[in-house]
Design an enzyme around this catalytic site. Structure first.
Site, PDB file in Angstrom:
ATOM      1  N   ILE A 171      22.810   1.127 -29.619  1.00 45.06           N
ATOM      2  CA  ILE A 171      21.610   0.478 -28.704  1.00 45.06           C
ATOM      3  C   ILE A 171      22.586  -0.232 -27.217  1.00 45.06           C
ATOM      4  O   ILE A 171      23.419   0.155 -27.007  1.00 45.06           O
ATOM      5  CB  ILE A 171      21.690  -1.283 -28.523  1.00 45.06           C
ATOM      6  CG1 ILE A 171      21.173  -2.204 -30.359  1.00 45.06           C
ATOM      7  CG2 ILE A 171      20.477  -1.670 -27.734  1.00 45.06           C
ATOM      8  CD1 ILE A 171      21.406  -3.364 -30.565  1.00 45.06           C
ATOM      9  N   CYS A 172      21.678   0.608 -26.427  1.00 47.60           N
ATOM     10  CA  CYS A 172      22.109   0.728 -24.478  1.00 47.60           C
ATOM     11  C   CYS A 172      21.324  -0.763 -23.914  1.00 47.60           C
ATOM     12  O   CYS A 172      20.838  -0.480 -23.325  1.00 47.60           O
ATOM     13  CB  CYS A 172      21.794   2.206 -24.203  1.00 47.60           C
ATOM     14  SG  CYS A 172      22.257   2.136 -22.690  1.00 47.60           S
ATOM     15  N   LEU A 173      22.482  -1.132 -23.544  1.00 43.20           N
ATOM     16  CA  LEU A 173      21.572  -2.052 -23.173  1.00 43.20           C
ATOM     17  C   LEU A 173      22.465  -2.990 -21.734  1.00 43.20           C
ATOM     18  O   LEU A 173      23.887  -3.197 -22.144  1.00 43.20           O
ATOM     19  CB  LEU A 173      21.437  -3.367 -23.770  1.00 43.20           C
ATOM     20  CG  LEU A 173      20.934  -4.919 -23.927  1.00 43.20           C
ATOM     21  CD1 LEU A 173      19.211  -4.319 -22.658  1.00 43.20           C
ATOM     22  CD2 LEU A 173      20.071  -5.663 -24.651  1.00 43.20           C
TER      23      LEU A 173
END
Lengths: 424, 176
Positions: free
Chosen positions: B112-114
């Site tokens: 995930i890119c957060l």
């Protein structure tokens, strides 16, 4: 920088040269989180081959602030410098009662966290870590420890260091959210977003607004000052100090060196004589003014029994009567303008300081040049001139009257007001 | 002789201190995660749940979020794994989608890119806030920095096709 066009090649090259010169310094990311105290010459060495302005300023700094404490450049340095400086100053203050008051204040501050919606089960481990440092500080003061290595150790331990810094971050963020009008104008984004991206994230560097908020919300009520010394390339040979606490620091000042190019903070310690700040000496000054502004040499005055035993230094006859006299000129007879009549020898005021010393009125009678403006002793109230009745009990306060050392400056010798009787 | 007598207890002392330091750290992670678990059970948020894996190891959890209504993920159950470092909460947990998901900010391994799971992580974030953030990411992808560029493009230009891709990629995981 390399990706930019070469439209401004010349100024770009110039910029890069300066950048390179001033960026010789790299925050230490290998060393301890908080170093032991060390000579500020190490800072001067960092800049020896850099920009001449910075070299001159850091050389000057090594004289005015001979010791420093290097913070690890891991993104927490500014936060860590303030938190460590706060506890070190508390420790050096050696006042268990104030320490207790500060602990209670910190517990109260946690209500900010509740007010902005933090849950206690999440923040309590941070608050506990701060309390633990308070407990260690109290213990060290009680043990009479002279060195602060326990604090250095605590702040080098990842767990407690992280927890205390997180606590300070959360308190600062909550303080800002509760006082948005004070800070929003300085921010380029909504305050909530600023707190979420610049204050609360772990290892996010403190910026100027954040530092101001940290000082306003967490440090200021301790009445410690915070001074930032900017190591910038501005004109001059001295680093530029900025006092960022909003009132005159009464107890002590935490000093930080800020290097704008790297955004790095370290702690600095000024060259100053060691003053024994015991509460006995301190209390009176607390009521009056900033201790640091005073002539340190004057501190000895009111604890000197020799000076205190000079009667006319003790009690200014003009006190309470609005008529300053000159008790400093014992060889001069009262001028005709004096509101006081020449007293017969037996009415000469006996200094309270001498009341315990065997003394006879006759011995005074042989010294006609003694000023006669002093109030008569209480044993002869009927002989007192009317104005003296305003001072009925002063002689009984006797040795507790203290002079304000400030007025001992030569240019103030005409009038010698005394402070109010100092009672314990 | 004297030296060895003196050094032995010192060394012992040092070992003891070291151990207690490590114990404090582990205890603090455990205490924190127990507090979070308690909170999740006492006041659950709709559409999210999380529980430690059954091996007695509090450092790895499995979580479920339900796709928000009026998004392509509506009514889909998505499983995630949480892996907590020893430095938690001063470092973010590693969070992965276990359920295959088609989303601009999730790659095909479930990474995930957060920002709050990376450089914007704060020590007051927790399992619940991470799950709520991910839930809202489902309905509002950050297309400025996509991990799945095709998904980002479809999201912007062809919602119908996007939804088809989501459903094609989705695969309900059996409860273990």
């Amino acid at each position: 920088m390399s990706s930019s066009t070469n439209m401004n090649a010349l100024s770009q090259a110039e910029m890069e040269r300066f950048q390179k010169l001033s960026n010789e310094f790299e925050p230490d990311v290998q060393g301890p989180l908080v170093s032991t105290k060390q000579s500020s010459h190490t800072i001067a060495l960092d800049y020896a081959n850099a920009d001449p302005t910075l070299a001159a300023k850091t050389n000057d700094l090594a004289v005015t602030h001979p010791t420093t404490r290097i913070m690890k450049g891991d993104g927490n340095c500014g936060w860590r410098a303030v938190a460590f400086g706060y506890f070190e100053t508390m420790f050096n203050n050696r006042d268990p009662i104030r320490l207790q008051e500060e602990l209670i204040r910190f517990k109260t501050l946690n209500s900010y966290l509740d007010q902005v919606g933090h849950q206690e089960h999440l923040y309590e481990i941070f608050a506990d870590a701060t309390e633990e440092i308070f407990a260690q500080t109290a213990q060290a003061i009680q043990n009479g420890d002279r060195d602060e290595s326990f604090l250095v150790n605590a702040f080098n331990e990842e767990y407690s260091s992280n927890a205390v810094i997180t606590h300070f971050r959360l308190l600062t963020s909550a303080w800002m959210k509760l006082n948005p009008d004070r800070y929003q104008a300085y921010l380029t984004m909504p305050l909530d977003q600023y707190c979420g991206t610049r204050i609360e994230p772990v290892r996010s560097e403190i910026d100027e607004v954040g530092l101001q908020a940290l000082v306003d919300g967490v440090i200021n009520p301790s009445q410690f000052g915070v001074e930032i010394l900017y190591l910038d390339r501005s004109e001059g040979e001295h680093v530029t100090p900025h006092q960022i606490s909003d009132k005159c620091p009464i107890h002590a000042t935490i000093r930080l060196l800020y290097r704008p190019d790297s955004g790095h903070y370290d702690i600095l310690y000024r060259a100053e004589p060691t003053v024994n700040m015991t509460p006995m000496v301190n209390l009176q000054y607390d009521m009056t003014s900033n201790l640091e502004a005073w002539d340190q040499g004057a501190l000895n005055f009111d604890v000197s029994s020799h000076l205190m035993s000079i009667p006319n230094l003790m009690a200014d006859p003009g006190f309470g009567m609005g008529t300053p006299m000159s008790p400093m000129a014992p060889s001069v007879s009262p001028t005709p303008a004096s509101p006081f009549r020449m007293s017969p020898p037996q009415e000469i005021y006996q200094s309270p300081m001498q009341s315990h010393v065997p003394s006879h009125p006759q011995s005074h009678a042989s010294i006609p040049s003694i000023p006669v403006a002093s109030p008569p002793p209480q044993v002869m109230p009927s002989a007192a001139p009317p104005p003296m009745t305003t001072l009925p009990s002063r002689s009984s306060d006797g040795p507790q009257i203290r002079l304000n050392p400030l007025v001992m400056k030569p240019n103030l010798s005409r009038s010698l007001p005394v402070t109010t009787p100092f009672k314990k | 002789m004297e030296d060895s007598q003196n050094s032995a207890p010192d060394a012992l002392e040092a070992t003891k201190l070291n151990n207690s330091g490590q114990r404090t750290e582990t205890q603090s992670v455990t205490k924190r995660l127990q507090a979070e678990l308690m909170q999740l059970m006492l006041s659950p948020s709709p559409g999210i749940s999380a529980f430690p894996d059954g091996d007695g190891n509090l450092l790895s959890w499995t979580a479920t979020i339900t796709g928000p209504t009026e998004t392509p993920y509506e009514n889909l159950n998505l499983k995630l794994s949480f892996s907590f470092p020893n430095t938690y909460p001063y470092s973010a947990p590693t969070v992965l989608f276990k359920t295959p998901i088609y989303h601009p900010n999730v790659d095909f391994s479930g990474r995930i890119c957060l920002d709050i799971l990376k450089d914007k992580w704060s020590a007051v974030y927790n399992v619940q806030t991470v799950l709520l953030s991910l839930q809202s990411l489902l309905g509002e992808p950050n297309n400025a920095s996509p991990l799945n560029a095709q998904a980002a493009e479809l999201w912007d230009n062809d919602q119908e096709e996007f939804k088809r891709q989501v459903l094609a990629r989705h695969l309900d995981l059996d409860d273990e």
